[in-house]
Design a protein around this motif. Structure first.
Motif, PDB file in Angstrom:
ATOM      1  N   MET A   1       0.846  -1.191   0.000  1.00 24.80           N
ATOM      2  CA  MET A   1       0.000   0.000   0.000  1.00 24.80           C
ATOM      3  C   MET A   1       0.884   1.245   0.000  1.00 24.80           C
ATOM      4  O   MET A   1       1.740   1.408   0.857  1.00 24.80           O
ATOM      5  CB  MET A   1      -0.923   0.010   1.222  1.00 24.80           C
ATOM      6  N   LYS A   2       0.656   2.117  -0.950  1.00 26.98           N
ATOM      7  CA  LYS A   2       1.389   3.373  -1.057  1.00 26.98           C
ATOM      8  C   LYS A   2       0.471   4.521  -0.657  1.00 26.98           C
ATOM      9  O   LYS A   2      -0.649   4.625  -1.144  1.00 26.98           O
ATOM     10  CB  LYS A   2       1.885   3.566  -2.487  1.00 26.98           C
ATOM     11  N   ILE A   3       0.953   5.369   0.224  1.00 29.07           N
ATOM     12  CA  ILE A   3       0.155   6.480   0.735  1.00 29.07           C
ATOM     13  C   ILE A   3       0.897   7.777   0.466  1.00 29.07           C
ATOM     14  O   ILE A   3       2.072   7.915   0.819  1.00 29.07           O
ATOM     15  CB  ILE A   3      -0.098   6.319   2.246  1.00 29.07           C
ATOM     16  N   THR A   4       0.221   8.730  -0.159  1.00 34.78           N
ATOM     17  CA  THR A   4       0.809  10.029  -0.465  1.00 34.78           C
ATOM     18  C   THR A   4      -0.012  11.123   0.214  1.00 34.78           C
ATOM     19  O   THR A   4      -1.218  11.219   0.007  1.00 34.78           O
ATOM     20  CB  THR A   4       0.844  10.287  -1.979  1.00 34.78           C
ATOM     21  N   ILE A   5       0.655  11.931   1.018  1.00 30.98           N
ATOM     22  CA  ILE A   5       0.005  13.103   1.609  1.00 30.98           C
ATOM     23  C   ILE A   5      -0.100  14.166   0.518  1.00 30.98           C
ATOM     24  O   ILE A   5       0.908  14.684   0.053  1.00 30.98           O
ATOM     25  CB  ILE A   5       0.808  13.664   2.796  1.00 30.98           C
ATOM     26  N   LEU A   6      -1.303  14.481   0.096  1.00 31.33           N
ATOM     27  CA  LEU A   6      -1.492  15.517  -0.919  1.00 31.33           C
ATOM     28  C   LEU A   6      -1.684  16.886  -0.284  1.00 31.33           C
ATOM     29  O   LEU A   6      -1.266  17.893  -0.858  1.00 31.33           O
ATOM     30  CB  LEU A   6      -2.698  15.174  -1.802  1.00 31.33           C
ATOM     31  N   GLY A   7      -2.327  16.922   0.861  1.00 31.23           N
ATOM     32  CA  GLY A   7      -2.563  18.192   1.542  1.00 31.23           C
ATOM     33  C   GLY A   7      -2.493  18.004   3.038  1.00 31.23           C
ATOM     34  O   GLY A   7      -3.220  17.187   3.601  1.00 31.23           O
ATOM     35  N   SER A   8      -1.617  18.759   3.692  1.00 29.08           N
ATOM     36  CA  SER A   8      -1.418  18.633   5.140  1.00 29.08           C
ATOM     37  C   SER A   8      -1.848  19.891   5.891  1.00 29.08           C
ATOM     38  O   SER A   8      -1.551  20.038   7.070  1.00 29.08           O
ATOM     39  CB  SER A   8       0.062  18.353   5.440  1.00 29.08           C
ATOM     40  N   GLY A   9      -2.553  20.783   5.184  1.00 23.23           N
ATOM     41  CA  GLY A   9      -2.918  22.060   5.776  1.00 23.23           C
ATOM     42  C   GLY A   9      -4.378  22.156   6.177  1.00 23.23           C
ATOM     43  O   GLY A   9      -5.077  21.150   6.339  1.00 23.23           O
ATOM     44  N   THR A  10      -4.838  23.395   6.303  1.00 25.10           N
ATOM     45  CA  THR A  10      -6.175  23.686   6.819  1.00 25.10           C
ATOM     46  C   THR A  10      -6.841  24.720   5.915  1.00 25.10           C
ATOM     47  O   THR A  10      -6.474  24.871   4.755  1.00 25.10           O
ATOM     48  CB  THR A  10      -6.068  24.228   8.255  1.00 25.10           C
ATOM     49  N   CYS A  11      -7.794  25.460   6.475  1.00 27.60           N
ATOM     50  CA  CYS A  11      -8.478  26.496   5.707  1.00 27.60           C
ATOM     51  C   CYS A  11      -7.575  27.705   5.440  1.00 27.60           C
ATOM     52  O   CYS A  11      -7.907  28.544   4.593  1.00 27.60           O
ATOM     53  CB  CYS A  11      -9.745  26.951   6.417  1.00 27.60           C
ATOM     54  N   VAL A  12      -6.459  27.815   6.141  1.00 26.07           N
ATOM     55  CA  VAL A  12      -5.533  28.935   5.941  1.00 26.07           C
ATOM     56  C   VAL A  12      -4.731  28.696   4.664  1.00 26.07           C
ATOM     57  O   VAL A  12      -3.993  27.711   4.578  1.00 26.07           O
ATOM     58  CB  VAL A  12      -4.581  29.089   7.141  1.00 26.07           C
TER      59      VAL A  12
ATOM     60  N   SER B   1      -4.888  -3.797   3.483  1.00 28.03           N
ATOM     61  CA  SER B   1      -4.461  -4.596   2.341  1.00 28.03           C
ATOM     62  C   SER B   1      -3.360  -5.537   2.798  1.00 28.03           C
ATOM     63  O   SER B   1      -2.425  -5.117   3.491  1.00 28.03           O
ATOM     64  CB  SER B   1      -3.937  -3.688   1.214  1.00 28.03           C
ATOM     65  N   CYS B   2      -3.489  -6.799   2.434  1.00 31.28           N
ATOM     66  CA  CYS B   2      -2.480  -7.815   2.793  1.00 31.28           C
ATOM     67  C   CYS B   2      -2.226  -7.842   4.296  1.00 31.28           C
ATOM     68  O   CYS B   2      -1.082  -8.023   4.750  1.00 31.28           O
ATOM     69  CB  CYS B   2      -1.176  -7.570   2.030  1.00 31.28           C
TER      70      CYS B   2
ATOM     71  N   ASP C   1       3.360  17.976   2.384  1.00 33.44           N
ATOM     72  CA  ASP C   1       2.711  17.706   1.099  1.00 33.44           C
ATOM     73  C   ASP C   1       3.642  16.926   0.184  1.00 33.44           C
ATOM     74  O   ASP C   1       4.845  17.226   0.080  1.00 33.44           O
ATOM     75  CB  ASP C   1       2.302  19.013   0.422  1.00 33.44           C
ATOM     76  N   LEU C   2       3.083  15.902  -0.466  1.00 37.75           N
ATOM     77  CA  LEU C   2       3.761  14.993  -1.397  1.00 37.75           C
ATOM     78  C   LEU C   2       4.689  14.005  -0.693  1.00 37.75           C
ATOM     79  O   LEU C   2       5.447  13.304  -1.360  1.00 37.75           O
ATOM     80  CB  LEU C   2       4.498  15.761  -2.495  1.00 37.75           C
ATOM     81  N   MET C   3       4.628  13.929   0.626  1.00 31.09           N
ATOM     82  CA  MET C   3       5.336  12.872   1.359  1.00 31.09           C
ATOM     83  C   MET C   3       4.725  11.529   0.987  1.00 31.09           C
ATOM     84  O   MET C   3       3.506  11.368   0.937  1.00 31.09           O
ATOM     85  CB  MET C   3       5.212  13.120   2.860  1.00 31.09           C
ATOM     86  N   VAL C   4       5.577  10.537   0.691  1.00 29.77           N
ATOM     87  CA  VAL C   4       5.123   9.202   0.294  1.00 29.77           C
ATOM     88  C   VAL C   4       5.542   8.193   1.346  1.00 29.77           C
ATOM     89  O   VAL C   4       6.687   8.209   1.828  1.00 29.77           O
ATOM     90  CB  VAL C   4       5.712   8.812  -1.074  1.00 29.77           C
ATOM     91  N   MET C   5       4.623   7.320   1.714  1.00 30.21           N
ATOM     92  CA  MET C   5       4.900   6.259   2.680  1.00 30.21           C
ATOM     93  C   MET C   5       4.469   4.924   2.090  1.00 30.21           C
ATOM     94  O   MET C   5       3.404   4.818   1.488  1.00 30.21           O
ATOM     95  CB  MET C   5       4.141   6.524   3.981  1.00 30.21           C
ATOM     96  N   ASP C   6       5.322   3.930   2.255  1.00 31.62           N
ATOM     97  CA  ASP C   6       5.036   2.559   1.819  1.00 31.62           C
ATOM     98  C   ASP C   6       4.695   1.747   3.054  1.00 31.62           C
ATOM     99  O   ASP C   6       5.524   1.601   3.948  1.00 31.62           O
ATOM    100  CB  ASP C   6       6.242   1.976   1.092  1.00 31.62           C
ATOM    101  N   LEU C   7       3.490   1.235   3.116  1.00 31.52           N
ATOM    102  CA  LEU C   7       3.044   0.562   4.331  1.00 31.52           C
ATOM    103  C   LEU C   7       3.858  -0.701   4.614  1.00 31.52           C
ATOM    104  O   LEU C   7       3.976  -1.131   5.758  1.00 31.52           O
ATOM    105  CB  LEU C   7       1.554   0.222   4.239  1.00 31.52           C
ATOM    106  N   SER C   8       4.453  -1.281   3.587  1.00 36.31           N
ATOM    107  CA  SER C   8       5.251  -2.486   3.798  1.00 36.31           C
ATOM    108  C   SER C   8       6.533  -2.209   4.566  1.00 36.31           C
ATOM    109  O   SER C   8       7.145  -3.110   5.145  1.00 36.31           O
ATOM    110  CB  SER C   8       5.592  -3.147   2.455  1.00 36.31           C
TER     111      SER C   8
END
Length: 255
Positions: free
Chosen positions: A1-12, A155-156, A246-253
């Protein structure tokens, strides 16, 4: 499972932090969680097109979590090669049907994907578990808005949990039990807590009680830049802590 943070902010509005959004890729399925301002450009930067998304889950209906939904739907109506060719499942808690119909009342046919959009309004506890194209999805109420839901993706045999916006929430502790990755909001520093949101030490305490492997803090107001959020969370959680970017990628494995 690959997880990408697309947005880490708020309404600001901030150049370095788009509003809330998260991309999960597993088993050939692309899941977008939340769709706040800046999501589409971050999605493109991550190598995905809006038409690649199979399921879009909204944790709740605040604009910093839904602000680009209209643009994402509208982009799918393009008749060229970048238009949507496969179905999109739009998922959220109580009120989703009314929310979407409200958008239709404003935009009409421009948010109608002509048979390619499926609306699924979740009603818990009945809809707390769902098998979606080979992925195990789970949902639990979060303590923010009446419709607020957290989501788990498994997953898995490995599980990621994303809280969405929430305050201290005992049921989310049990929901996240044993998760490899716990992506949790920590909107404000400890001495600036606001109702409906967590601080790093509170997020850490929830992660510790749940026994998760790795805590990722996200959903930061600018005030969070003035303190060491990771060190603060580390006072209550004894595993690894990461501050989302933002755009940080994490591999769950490898978590």
């Amino acid at each position: 499972m690959k997880i990408t943070i697309l947005g880490s902010g708020t309404c600001v509005p901030r150049l370095e932090r788009a509003c809330s959004a998260l991309l999960v890729e597993a088993e050939g399925v692309n899941i977008l969680i939340d769709c706040g301002l800046g999501t589409i450009h971050r999605l493109l930067e991550a190598g995905k097109d809006p038409s690649d998304i199979d399921l879009l889950f909204l944790t709740h209906f605040h604009p910093d979590h839904t602000g680009e939904l209209v643009s994402l739907l509208f982009s799918g109506k393009y008749a060229g090669k970048y238009g949507r060719k496969k179905s999109l499942t739009l998922v959220a808690g109580k009120g989703l049907s009314d929310f979407y119909q409200g958008l239709c009342g404003i935009y009409g046919e421009w948010v109608d994907l002509s048979g390619l959009l499926r609306i699924k309004e979740l009603s818990l506890p009945g809809d707390s578990l769902w098998d979606f194209n080979g992925l195990k999805l789970s949902f639990a109420p979060a303590c923010h808005r009446p419709e607020s839901l957290a989501i788990g993706v498994e997953s898995c045999g490995r599980k990621m949990v994303f809280t969405g916006d929430t305050d201290v929430c005992p049921n989310l502790v049990s929901f996240a039990k044993g998760a490899e990755l716990f992506i949790c909001e920590a909107a404000m520093p400890d001495d600036m807590k606001v109702p409906g949101h967590l601080t790093p030490s509170l997020a850490g305490a929830m992660a510790e009680e749940a026994g998760v492997r790795h805590l990722v803090l996200t959903h930061f107001y600018p005030e969070c830049d003035e303190v060491d959020m990771v060190a603060t969370a580390g006072k209550t959680f004894h595993g690894p802590v990461t501050m989302a970017e933002d755009l940080m990628v994490m591999d769950l494995s490898s978590v």
